[in-house]
Write an enzyme that holds these catalytic residues in place. Sequence first.
Site, short mmCIF file in Angstrom:
data_model
loop_
_atom_site.label_atom_id
_atom_site.label_comp_id
_atom_site.label_asym_id
_atom_site.label_seq_id
_atom_site.Cartn_x
_atom_site.Cartn_y
_atom_site.Cartn_z
N LYS A 1 -1.73 7.57 -3.00
CA LYS A 1 -2.41 6.30 -2.72
C LYS A 1 -3.90 6.29 -3.05
CE LYS A 1 0.17 4.10 1.00
NZ LYS A 1 0.04 3.65 2.40
N ASP B 1 -0.97 -3.54 2.51
CA ASP B 1 -0.75 -3.06 3.88
C ASP B 1 -1.55 -3.86 4.93
OD1 ASP B 1 1.11 -1.05 3.42
OD2 ASP B 1 -0.42 0.46 3.01
N TYR C 1 8.37 3.39 11.16
CA TYR C 1 9.57 2.54 11.22
C TYR C 1 10.86 3.34 11.26
CZ TYR C 1 9.54 3.40 6.20
OH TYR C 1 9.52 4.00 4.97
#
Length: 275
Positions: free
Chosen positions: A66, A102, A220
């Site tokens: 990222k 995000d 998650y």
Amino acid sequence: MPVIYLFGYPLGHSISPAMQNAALRARRIGGTRYEKLPLPPERMDDMLTALRVPQCLGANVTVPHKQSIMPRLDELTDLARHIGAVNTIVKRDGRLVGDNTDAYGFAETMRTHGVPLHGTRAAILGAGGAAAAAAYALAEQGAREIVLLNRTLARGIELADRLNPRFPQLELAINDWDALPYMKLVINATSVGMAPHGDQSPLSNLATLAADVVVFDLVYNPPITRLMRDAAGRGLRSIGGLDMLVYQGARAFELWTRQTAPVEIMRDAAARALE
Ligand code: ATR
């Protein structure tokens, strides 16, 4: 055939392909597929080659690329630059544009769950890319105070230094654990508690949290984390990370395809892929 890649390493756990391919099918986007391309950092050149192929519409980027991919792209959006991480790459006239969805995913999750961000006091566990996106979204929405709590102090300081000049009104503290009882929102943006370590929690003691706090775990998988179970045990409200995954994916889908994302179909596909 048009293709959208997911870059990361490793990628075994990712449910994004199930979610994005369900969305592409639902919108009848002829033949476009979303594909995992698990490449280690030393194969960054191969990622760039794959992106430059005309059939490639863009990509998602996850750990560990990222940040490292940022200098290799043609352009960065202001948002990606400020957050300091790219999770979405979009092709615009053949140019590779690094973006970040995000922060939108975070803000949209809070909005749909009715959690106000304006004027709030929030603690963020972590100081990586996910924490930066959450902090940026909070600051943009007019949060009053953010307390960054991170294992590595230097990374907390770096994130605060990026936020400070852009949001001079924002009260920022680093590793001030004593501030926890005053927080309205406690966010886990670390990877602690993620499968296969679902028995772990980033916060060992929830006793000092305020009764009206909202605990938001960006993890998650598992859908109900240890932190969420501990919060429920104390009668505290908690929210899991699936919605943020869905909303960040929905925004990315819209950037690649310029069509409205079928959010409910994406949520169902993501939830099924987790079963
Ligand atoms: P992401 O892009 O998902 O945020 P990242 O940039 O690798 O990923 O950040 C991971 C975060 O989880 C960091 O804040 C990391 O803390 P450090 O900065 O100290 O590395 C945090 N983290 C990961 N494992 C942890 C652990 N076992 N205990 C505490 N924090 C942890």
